[in-house]
Design an enzyme around this catalytic site. Structure first.
Site, PDB file in Angstrom:
ATOM      1  N   HIS A 109       1.254  -1.362  -0.149  1.00 13.78           N
ATOM      2  CA  HIS A 109       0.170   0.294  -0.193  1.00 13.78           C
ATOM      3  C   HIS A 109       1.299   1.281   0.047  1.00 13.78           C
ATOM      4  CE1 HIS A 109      -2.893  -2.420  -0.123  1.00 13.78           C
ATOM      5  NE2 HIS A 109      -3.661  -2.326   1.493  1.00 13.78           N
ATOM      6  N   HIS A 180      -9.753   2.688  -0.112  1.00 15.56           N
ATOM      7  CA  HIS A 180      -9.588   1.032   1.046  1.00 15.56           C
ATOM      8  C   HIS A 180     -10.360   1.762   2.555  1.00 15.56           C
ATOM      9  CE1 HIS A 180      -8.294  -1.547   3.595  1.00 15.56           C
ATOM     10  NE2 HIS A 180      -7.059  -2.071   2.249  1.00 15.56           N
ATOM     11  N   GLU A 320     -11.949  -3.041  -3.117  1.00 16.62           N
ATOM     12  CA  GLU A 320     -10.950  -2.587  -3.638  1.00 16.62           C
ATOM     13  C   GLU A 320     -10.811  -2.815  -5.491  1.00 16.62           C
ATOM     14  OE1 GLU A 320      -7.642  -2.207  -0.892  1.00 16.62           O
ATOM     15  OE2 GLU A 320      -9.097  -4.154  -0.071  1.00 16.62           O
TER      16      GLU A 320
END
Length: 355
Positions: A109, A180, A320
């Protein structure tokens, strides 16, 4: 205003930039609140079948809790690269790049100070629209190129939260942005999401290894616990004896989206979730090739959210929209490379209704 959050609890100067709190709403009363710290969606109020409005995303009522949370991604925009990159390494034109290692041996991420941990410039365009911008400097977290990013959110009168991403770079780089939020359609903090009924429009998914990285194969979902082509409760197959579920501690996998059906904007219907108790429905539309379905497997009841309720094991799900994990190192996956002169674009729509 539906949210009871005090905007002053989000006022702080971080790295010379002012953090703030922003609210947008549509004509039907659906309301979303944001902070420009990590470009986070803090709350999202949508009605149930009786018209009762509830906040359906996990999060906190103040900035300090976001900064100090052991779950760093609640409601955040993720970048430069959503999901995992193996060993934090990739090549571009034969040149090696090394990224931050922040998830076992891998990069996750965008790194330890990814887009979720920086302050964006916010511009509220109208009552139902807000936009965030930022330049990610060359070699931030190891990524080449000055990346200029713009993310636009609109709460449409069709009860959609429409997210559009734009980016350009002065050097070749990899880009994979996503949103997210952790959703619970009963309401944040209202127990687990096991009874939610889920459809994912994907005939294939990406198997993972013990480190949650795709192993490179694209596998049919048929006759596996990953077949959500017909709606079923999330819990229906989650406890079966399956190595992939064991590796993910449940569902934490990327699905290869089918190319139809599409909406009027040409976006593919990626997923549809129904919550039987409230009657809330959420549909996800995108132009991305993949969808990461995460079932809240790392929530353990220790985090207490904005309604003073504990976020229990599998107390939320994430859907996502994104390119595939580790695409920079997987030649068989769609490329996430952005070259100078190109414009990166991506769209994700969360549409709400009742049944």
């Amino acid at each position: 205003m539906l949210t009871a959050i005090d905007s002053t609890d989000f006022k702080k100067n971080i790295d010379g930039k002012e953090v703030g709190f922003f609210v947008i709403k549509n004509k039907h009363g659906i309301e979303a609140s944001f902070t420009n710290y990590g470009q986070r969606l803090i709350s999202l109020y949508v009605p149930d079948r009786n018209g009762n409005m509830k906040d359906i995303v996990l999060g906190f009522s103040n900035l300090e809790d976001y900064i100090n949370s052991k779950e760093p991604y609640f409601g955040a925009t993720i970048g430069r690269y959503a999901n995992r990159i193996a060993k934090g390494r990739f090549q571009i034109d034969g040149e090696d790049f090394k990224l931050a290692i922040n998830n076992g041996q891998n990069h996750l991420h965008g790194g330890s100070k990814g887009f979720h941990n920086v302050v964006w410039t916010a511009h509220k365009i109208s009552a139902n629209e807000i936009e965030f911008t930022r330049t990610s400097p060359d070699m931030e977290e190891g990524y080449p190129g000055n990346l200029e990013i713009k993310v636009n959110y609109v709460l449409t009168d069709d009860n959609e939260l429409k997210i559009k991403y734009f980016a350009n770079s002065n050097k070749k780089t990899f880009v994979n942005l996503t949103h997210h939020s952790f959703f619970n359609l009963k309401g944040e903090g209202e127990g687990d999401i096991n009874d939610h009924v889920l459809m994912i429009n994907a005939n294939h998914y990406l198997p993972i290894d013990v480190g949650l990285l795709p192993i490179g194969n694209i596998v049919k979902v048929a006759n596996t616990p990953f077949d959500f082509t017909k709606p079923k409760s999330i819990k229906k197959a989650i406890e079966v004896d399956n190595q992939q579920l064991e590796f993910g501690n449940g569902y934490d996998h990327n699905f290869v989206l089918n190319k139809a059906p599409t909406n009027n904007d040409g976006l593919v219907l990626a997923a549809k979730v129904k919550e039987p108790e409230s009657g809330r429905v959420m549909e996800v539309y995108t132009d991305e090739p993949g969808l990461q379905f995460y079932g809240g497997n790392f929530l353990d009841g220790e985090i207490v959210g904005k309604s003073s309720k504990a976020y229990v094991y599998r107390g939320a799900f994430c859907l996502e929209t994104q390119h595939f994990p580790d695409s920079p190192n997987q030649k068989g996956f769609p490329s996430a490379l952005l070259s100078p002169g190109e414009i990166y674009t991506s769209t994700c729509v969360y549409k709400f209704s009742i049944y």
